[in-house]
Design an enzyme around this catalytic site. Structure first.
Site, mmCIF file in Angstrom:
data_model
loop_
_atom_site.group_PDB
_atom_site.id
_atom_site.type_symbol
_atom_site.label_atom_id
_atom_site.label_comp_id
_atom_site.label_asym_id
_atom_site.label_seq_id
_atom_site.Cartn_x
_atom_site.Cartn_y
_atom_site.Cartn_z
ATOM 1 N N ASN A 318 0.847 -1.196 0.000
ATOM 2 C CA ASN A 318 0.000 0.000 0.000
ATOM 3 C C ASN A 318 0.888 1.255 0.000
ATOM 4 O OD1 ASN A 318 -2.324 1.491 -0.071
ATOM 5 N ND2 ASN A 318 -3.167 0.731 1.858
ATOM 6 N N HIS A 349 -8.500 3.450 8.449
ATOM 7 C CA HIS A 349 -9.068 2.190 7.973
ATOM 8 C C HIS A 349 -10.476 1.956 8.508
ATOM 9 C CE1 HIS A 349 -4.955 1.033 6.693
ATOM 10 N NE2 HIS A 349 -5.590 0.221 5.875
#
Length: 463
Positions: A318, A349
């Site tokens: 990521n 998140h």
């Protein structure tokens, strides 16, 4: 999920058309901005229906902040509003989609838009609200000197190449792409006359796109065959725990973690291919003279699978989110940058407890891994066999440490997470704490770093 894949495949075709028929030589920047924005809005509405209103509300709220807030506070206000709205949506989606059910919903694009909003706000603050000598070299390069127009702002946040799965990119890079300067700027960094060229080459992304589509196809096949056959939930099954010895459980943990990766490889590589197909993502020329199209790549699969340190693994997984965390948090944190960065990552998140178990555990393991590397690595560099042995050992430990850390990220809830860590005897937590108690911790470079220009000025003054 079907809508997601359909939108991305259609976006891929639209990206090729966009590059060929609406390239900078065929259409004005305004037309390119408008097309990218309208198609992006259409994809969002098609994929998420009425839930897409959340994307547009957040975008317009922060456009108002960008134009009305004072420059010294623009990054703070944008950050609080964007992260606050995202968190409220994370809370609400639990009641909409039920706890523990992960689905491809509107929160994914909202997370990407949050990254872009806060990135632009920080870079606008750097460009207008700070002096050049106060900035690092990277901040200076990415600083935005003028507020964008409404069309530029909407295009940057809602363009069809990144509205569904990202990735986040820098505002100046995106504007250079729309205006047709993106590739040219990178090519000027190389002396082509020395290489025998009379004029600048015209690199094509087609080869990079085809290569990434092959990775996407393989990832999809692995996802359909492996992920369902090796569920993460099996590692806390009572019968499995009763009959399986500890070392075998560690091995199975590695297998199920590997089986969970292909869906991320699929989504991120396809998103990268979409941007490349539109002509965006050129990063320059490597030492062998090969054109690179990895400016927006979100992962480096080889470096992930061969990582010999926790840091190396994180830096190649990521990638664009890691870059965002560094630019808006780590580089600007007045204290405890590592801890604050992990906490922000967890908050971004969502609100599932498993995310916080993962990132808090990540803080501990990162600090321990850094202490071990600083204290021990130099002893293994004196000979090739020692270096190979060090690399093998650190690869095994790194891969198992990552598996141990990310398991709660998949389990989400508190009860299965605690059950998992009990079955693992909290061994990584205990080892990390012992390492931090025994080995010295060197101060981070972050705490003593200075902007490049300022450091140079101080050096000249001292001389």
């Amino acid at each position: 999920q079907i809508n997601f894949v359909a939108c991305q495949l259609f976006a891929l075709l639209a990206a090729f058309w966009f590059r060929i028929y609406l390239g900078p030589s065929h259409a004005s920047s305004a037309v390119r901005h408008a097309f990218a924005t309208l198609f992006g809005i259409y994809f969002a509405v098609f994929c998420f229906g009425w839930y897409s209103i959340h994307l547009f509300v957040l975008v317009m709220m922060n456009y108002g902040i960008m134009n009305m807030a004072s420059i010294p506070n623009i990054h703070r206000y944008s950050f609080v509003v964007a992260m606050g709205y995202l968190t409220l949506c994370h809370i609400s989606r639990i009641y909409i989609f039920h706890y523990g059910i992960l689905t491809t919903d509107f929160s994914g694009p909202l997370m990407i838009i949050t990254q872009k909003i806060t990135t632009l706000a920080c870079q606008l603050h750097d460009g207008i609200g700070r002096q050049a000598e106060e900035l690092t070299a990277e901040q200076n390069r990415l600083a935005v000197k003028t507020r964008p127009s409404l069309l530029e702002y909407l295009s940057y946040l809602l363009n069809f190449m990144s509205i569904i799965a990202g990735p986040c990119s820098n505002y100046k890079d995106y504007i250079a792409f729309i205006e047709g300067r993106h590739v040219h700027m990178k090519l000027l960094e190389v002396n082509w006359k020395q290489k025998g060229y009379d004029r600048l080459p015209d690199p094509s992304p087609t080869g990079a796109v085809m290569y990434k589509l092959c990775i996407t196809l393989v990832s999809l096949i692995l996802f359909l065959t492996l992920t369902k056959n090796f569920p993460m939930a099996y590692i806390i099954d009572n019968e499995f725990l009763d009959k399986t010895p500890f070392l075998s459980r560690l091995g199975y943990l590695y297998v199920v973690t590997q089986a969970a990766k292909p869906k991320y490889y699929f989504a991120w590589t396809l998103a990268d291919a979409v941007n490349n197909a539109a002509g965006y993502g050129f990063s320059g020329v490597d030492e062998r003279g090969t054109f690179r199209w990895d400016l927006l790549s979100n992962l480096n699969i080889w470096n992930i699978e061969t990582a010999t340190s926790f840091k190396m693994y994180i830096e190649n997984w990521n990638i664009q989110t890691a870059a965002w965390l560094k630019r808006v948090c780590y580089d600007r944190a007045p204290w405890y940058p590592t801890a604050l960065t992990f906490i922000l990552s967890a908050l971004w998140h969502g609100i599932y407890p498993g995310y916080y178990f993962t990132f808090l555990t990540g803080i501990l393991i990162t600090l321990a891994a850094r202490a071990i590397r600083n204290s021990c690595r130099h002893y293994f560099l004196s000979s090739v066999p020692l270096k190979i042995a060090y690399d093998v050992i650190t690869w095994v430990v790194t891969q198992l440490a990552v598996c141990y850390t990310v398991a709660p990220f998949v389990m989400l809830a508190v009860e299965p997470t605690i059950k998992f860590y009990k079955s693992m005897y909290f061994h990584m937590h205990i080892l990390s704490i012992l390492v931090l108690l025994v080995l010295p911790i060197r101060p981070q470079a972050h705490s003593i770093r200075k902007p490049q220009n300022q450091a140079m000025m101080n050096s000249v003054k001292s001389k």
